[in-house]
Each structure stands twice: as C-alpha cells, then as structure tokens.
Design a protein around this motif. Structure first.
Motif, PDB file in Angstrom:
ATOM      1  N   GLY A 154       0.811  -1.220   0.000  1.00  0.00           N
ATOM      2  CA  GLY A 154       0.000   0.000   0.000  1.00  0.00           C
ATOM      3  C   GLY A 154       0.842   1.267   0.000  1.00  0.00           C
ATOM      4  O   GLY A 154       0.419   2.314   0.507  1.00  0.00           O
ATOM      5  N   LEU A 155       2.040   1.178  -0.589  1.00  0.00           N
ATOM      6  CA  LEU A 155       2.950   2.323  -0.656  1.00  0.00           C
ATOM      7  C   LEU A 155       3.017   2.841  -2.088  1.00  0.00           C
ATOM      8  O   LEU A 155       2.963   2.055  -3.032  1.00  0.00           O
ATOM      9  N   PRO A 156       3.177   4.156  -2.262  1.00  0.00           N
ATOM     10  CA  PRO A 156       3.289   4.692  -3.619  1.00  0.00           C
ATOM     11  C   PRO A 156       4.677   4.478  -4.199  1.00  0.00           C
ATOM     12  O   PRO A 156       5.663   4.381  -3.461  1.00  0.00           O
ATOM     13  N   ILE A 171      12.738   1.174  -2.022  1.00  0.00           N
ATOM     14  CA  ILE A 171      13.087  -0.053  -1.296  1.00  0.00           C
ATOM     15  C   ILE A 171      13.230   0.254   0.191  1.00  0.00           C
ATOM     16  O   ILE A 171      12.804  -0.521   1.042  1.00  0.00           O
ATOM     17  N   ALA A 172      13.792   1.421   0.501  1.00  0.00           N
ATOM     18  CA  ALA A 172      13.928   1.827   1.907  1.00  0.00           C
ATOM     19  C   ALA A 172      12.559   1.949   2.576  1.00  0.00           C
ATOM     20  O   ALA A 172      12.398   1.607   3.752  1.00  0.00           O
ATOM     21  N   ALA A 173      11.558   2.423   1.841  1.00  0.00           N
ATOM     22  CA  ALA A 173      10.197   2.504   2.398  1.00  0.00           C
ATOM     23  C   ALA A 173       9.682   1.104   2.722  1.00  0.00           C
ATOM     24  O   ALA A 173       9.029   0.890   3.756  1.00  0.00           O
ATOM     25  N   LEU A 174       9.992   0.131   1.857  1.00  0.00           N
ATOM     26  CA  LEU A 174       9.589  -1.254   2.118  1.00  0.00           C
ATOM     27  C   LEU A 174      10.333  -1.827   3.319  1.00  0.00           C
ATOM     28  O   LEU A 174       9.755  -2.557   4.137  1.00  0.00           O
ATOM     29  N   VAL A 175      11.618  -1.502   3.443  1.00  0.00           N
ATOM     30  CA  VAL A 175      12.406  -1.946   4.593  1.00  0.00           C
ATOM     31  C   VAL A 175      11.774  -1.423   5.886  1.00  0.00           C
ATOM     32  O   VAL A 175      11.618  -2.159   6.864  1.00  0.00           O
ATOM     33  N   LEU A 176      11.382  -0.158   5.886  1.00  0.00           N
ATOM     34  CA  LEU A 176      10.773   0.423   7.083  1.00  0.00           C
ATOM     35  C   LEU A 176       9.420  -0.222   7.389  1.00  0.00           C
ATOM     36  O   LEU A 176       9.069  -0.407   8.559  1.00  0.00           O
TER      37      LEU A 176
END
Length: 195
Positions: A154-156, A171-176
C-alpha cells in the motif's frame, strides 16, 4: 563513530543493458549507484544519494536509456568504478554499515565488477536480500518485484522506476514497513544489535 547498527544503507544500481546479449567486446557495467540511508532507531529515511559511474567496457544503449533514463553523455560525466567504490566507503561507511538491496543482483554485480579490475569490494558482509525477506515477513509463496511489493504494502512508487536513486528510496520505504511489522523481534533482519 556512529552507533553500531543504527544506520542501514539501501542500495540499488543500474547497469548497461541490451534487449539481448551484449554487443561483442562489451559487458554489463554499473552506471548508477542509488543509495538511501535508513535510520533504524528513528525508523525514517534520512538521506538519498546518487553516484553516476562512467563505464569502461560498454556503452549505454538506446534500450538502456529508455529503461533507466540515463544517457551515455550523462554517465561520461560520472566517476570511474574504483572512485565510486571509494565514495561508498568514505562517505557512506559501506564497509561498516549493514546494507540491503532488492534481490541479490546488486551484490553479485558488485562482486563481478570488483574482481577483474582488482577494485576493493566496498561492502562488509552484512547484506540482506530485502526481496526474499519481504516474502518471508508477509508469508508470500513467491517473491515480488519492487513495484509489486509497493502495491502489496500500500505504498506509492515515488519517482521513476529503474532510476537507482529513486528505487533505493522506494526499497527503503519497504524496509521500514517490514521493520515496523517486526517491531520487537530481536532476530529480525533490521535489528539494532550486532549479529
């Protein structure tokens, strides 16, 4: 010296590529290193960096430009691969920080490119395949590409896909997102304690 394990380098690279096999005498080489620094303590992306790398044994094809947005003229203004690795070590503590990439392609490409030119490998041994980890964390039967994982989470998609700096940021947003899901798991891949 920074606190052990507080920062994670998320790396995504782009390399010269063609719709089929490389032309005679050419080989796939790194032309962009995207890097996003994640503060695992505050759980935020704190900086993003782009290193353009001048290829020595290949040219940027029209296919590659279409995919990455990079042109031969742009990468001609970049640094050599050896200097790029030195920048990673000097400015981004790459030998000391854990690092992550989406899949193992980035790690393997660095290993391949460091071998022939006797360039020192710029990373330490603490690498996480975030693509594999994402599947494990969410109990998925298959490994999603970055765009699919962003959609699943659910991330843009921020920026341009196949731009190293933008992909590292995403990718960093997915890591977080994974780190938040694993909060309190001392064995999680994003733990602040030494392995």
């Amino acid at each position: 010296m920074e606190p052990y394990g507080r920062f994670l380098n998320v790396v995504d690279l782009e390399a010269t590529c063609w719709p089929g096999q490389p032309p005679p005498g050419q080989a796939s080489e790194i032309i962009e290193i995207g890097l996003c620094v994640v503060d695992l303590e505050s759980r935020e992306r704190v900086s993003r960096h782009r290193i353009l790398v001048r290829p020595a044994r290949s040219r940027v094809s029209g296919f590659c430009s279409e995919l990455t947005g990079l042109t031969q003229r742009e990468v001609d203004g970049g640094v050599g691969f050896r200097e790029a690795c030195e920048i990673l070590e000097r400015d981004h503590y790459s030998r000391y920080r854990a690092w992550a990439s989406w899949g193992d392609y980035d790690r393997r490409q660095f290993e391949r490119q460091c071998r022939p030119g006797a360039v020192r490998y710029p990373f330490g041994s603490r690498h996480t395949n975030a693509k594999k980890t994402y599947s494990e964390v969410y109990g998925l039967s298959r490994r999603l590409g970055m765009e699919g994982a962003l959609d699943h989470a659910g991330l843009p998609l921020e920026g341009r896909h196949h731009s190293g700096v933008d992909d590292a940021w995403n990718i960093a947003a997915l890591v977080l997102k994974m780190a938040a899901r694993q909060e309190g798991d001392p064995a999680g891949p994003w733990s602040l304690t030494p392995p």
